[in-house]
Design a protein around this motif. Structure first.
Motif, mmCIF file in Angstrom:
data_model
loop_
_atom_site.group_PDB
_atom_site.id
_atom_site.type_symbol
_atom_site.label_atom_id
_atom_site.label_comp_id
_atom_site.label_asym_id
_atom_site.label_seq_id
_atom_site.Cartn_x
_atom_site.Cartn_y
_atom_site.Cartn_z
ATOM 1 N N GLU A 95 -53.125 -92.278 110.723
ATOM 2 C CA GLU A 95 -52.004 -91.690 111.476
ATOM 3 C C GLU A 95 -52.182 -91.995 112.959
ATOM 4 O O GLU A 95 -53.306 -92.217 113.430
ATOM 5 C CB GLU A 95 -51.968 -90.172 111.262
ATOM 6 C CG GLU A 95 -50.775 -89.462 111.872
ATOM 7 C CD GLU A 95 -49.450 -90.036 111.433
ATOM 8 O OE1 GLU A 95 -48.957 -90.959 112.139
ATOM 9 O OE2 GLU A 95 -48.917 -89.596 110.392
ATOM 10 N N LYS A 96 -51.072 -92.032 113.676
ATOM 11 C CA LYS A 96 -51.135 -92.208 115.129
ATOM 12 C C LYS A 96 -51.925 -91.065 115.751
ATOM 13 O O LYS A 96 -51.868 -89.931 115.292
ATOM 14 C CB LYS A 96 -49.722 -92.255 115.714
ATOM 15 C CG LYS A 96 -48.878 -93.426 115.242
ATOM 16 C CD LYS A 96 -47.582 -93.522 116.018
ATOM 17 C CE LYS A 96 -46.665 -92.332 115.788
ATOM 18 N NZ LYS A 96 -46.195 -92.245 114.386
ATOM 19 N N GLU A 98 -51.561 -89.253 118.403
ATOM 20 C CA GLU A 98 -50.843 -88.057 118.862
ATOM 21 C C GLU A 98 -50.307 -87.223 117.706
ATOM 22 O O GLU A 98 -49.993 -86.049 117.886
ATOM 23 C CB GLU A 98 -49.695 -88.431 119.819
ATOM 24 C CG GLU A 98 -48.573 -89.233 119.181
ATOM 25 C CD GLU A 98 -48.773 -90.732 119.304
ATOM 26 O OE1 GLU A 98 -47.761 -91.460 119.343
ATOM 27 O OE2 GLU A 98 -49.945 -91.176 119.360
ATOM 28 N N ASP A 99 -50.227 -87.832 116.527
ATOM 29 C CA ASP A 99 -49.741 -87.099 115.353
ATOM 30 C C ASP A 99 -50.863 -86.776 114.368
ATOM 31 O O ASP A 99 -50.602 -86.219 113.295
ATOM 32 C CB ASP A 99 -48.674 -87.932 114.619
ATOM 33 C CG ASP A 99 -47.414 -88.124 115.454
ATOM 34 O OD1 ASP A 99 -47.105 -87.223 116.260
ATOM 35 O OD2 ASP A 99 -46.761 -89.169 115.301
#
Length: 258
Positions: A95-96, A98-99
């Protein structure tokens, strides 16, 4: 050889291949990991019927230090020591940054890094008492280089290499070696699960993940076989490797050569 070998995360994939290799070499093995009771019994029966080894299962949750310590204590109580400790347990989440779910970050760090600290902390006293021992940490090419969308995994695997080096220095005069194996992409259940997640995170197809993300990194364009990792673990646990400590062996098809 009749040693006591503990392999965490060994009910499938790399860990099971390593446990199988040690059992076939004549070593008694403690396996650990996820699985339904019937599947665990099948694995234990297979290990014993295809070798002269005894196989045990411990259901320690690698996120719980007390259970991890009990795994080692049980092995020591059974055989007097842990001759070979293989820290293989690991999970992944793509996952990214920031997420990235905080709970997943904590879980990956606990299983992929902290559990190795807890097993080593519990196993070292018995190894020191006997004046010998082998610790083999299954790291990753991601312990040496990074990839996007894998913040927790990359951080944990880099940490495993630091832990390996520190422990090797502390234990060098006690007949105990500590090394790491850094595989590239191996087609295990963990990696298979990453394919759809990576496809979603990157906005590409699953076929493109395999060809353009995973195998693109490996110049040989082939997945690493679990048996190749198991053979390396056997070597690091042998007398021939007694002067190899505090380092890593890459099995990554040339990924980290650049």
């Amino acid at each position: 050889m009749n040693r006591c070998v503990v392999v965490t995360g060994s009910t499938s994939g790399i860990g099971l291949a390593i446990a199988t290799a040690f059992a076939q070499a004549g070593d008694n093995v403690f396996i650990n990991g996820f699985g339904k009771p019937g599947e665990i019994k099948r694995i234990k029966d297979h290990l014993e019927t295809t070798s002269k080894a005894r196989a045990y299962y411990h259901d320690a949750d690698m996120t719980k230090p007390a259970e991890v310590a009990d795994l080692i204590e049980t092995a020591v109580n059974t055989f007097g020591t842990v001759d070979v400790l293989v820290n293989n347990a690991g999970i992944q989440h793509v996952e990214k940054l920031e997420d990235f779910p905080v709970q997943k970050w904590d879980q990956i760090l606990a299983i992929n890094l902290s559990s190795a600290f807890h097993t080593m902390r519990a196993a070292i006293p018995a190894m020191k008492e006997r004046g010998k021992g082998r610790v083999i940490n299954i790291a990753s090419a991601h312990g040496l280089v990074a990839s996007p969308f894998k913040a927790a995994y990359v951080a944990a695997k880099h940490g495993i290499l630091g832990l390996t080096k520190t422990a090797a220095l502390e234990l060098a005069e006690f007949g105990i070696t500590v090394n790491a194996i850094c595989p590239g992409y191996v087609l295990t259940p963990l990696v298979e699960k990453q394919i759809p997640d990576t496809a979603r995170a990157r906005g590409i197809t699953e076929a493109q993940v395999i060809s353009d993300v995973m195998l693109k990194s490996q110049p040989t364009k082939k997945f690493v076989a679990v048996e190749e990792i198991a053979a390396t673990a056997l070597f690091l646990a042998s007398d021939d490797a007694r002067q190899i400590t505090g380092t890593h062996i890459s099995i990554d098809g040339g990924w980290t050569a650049a």
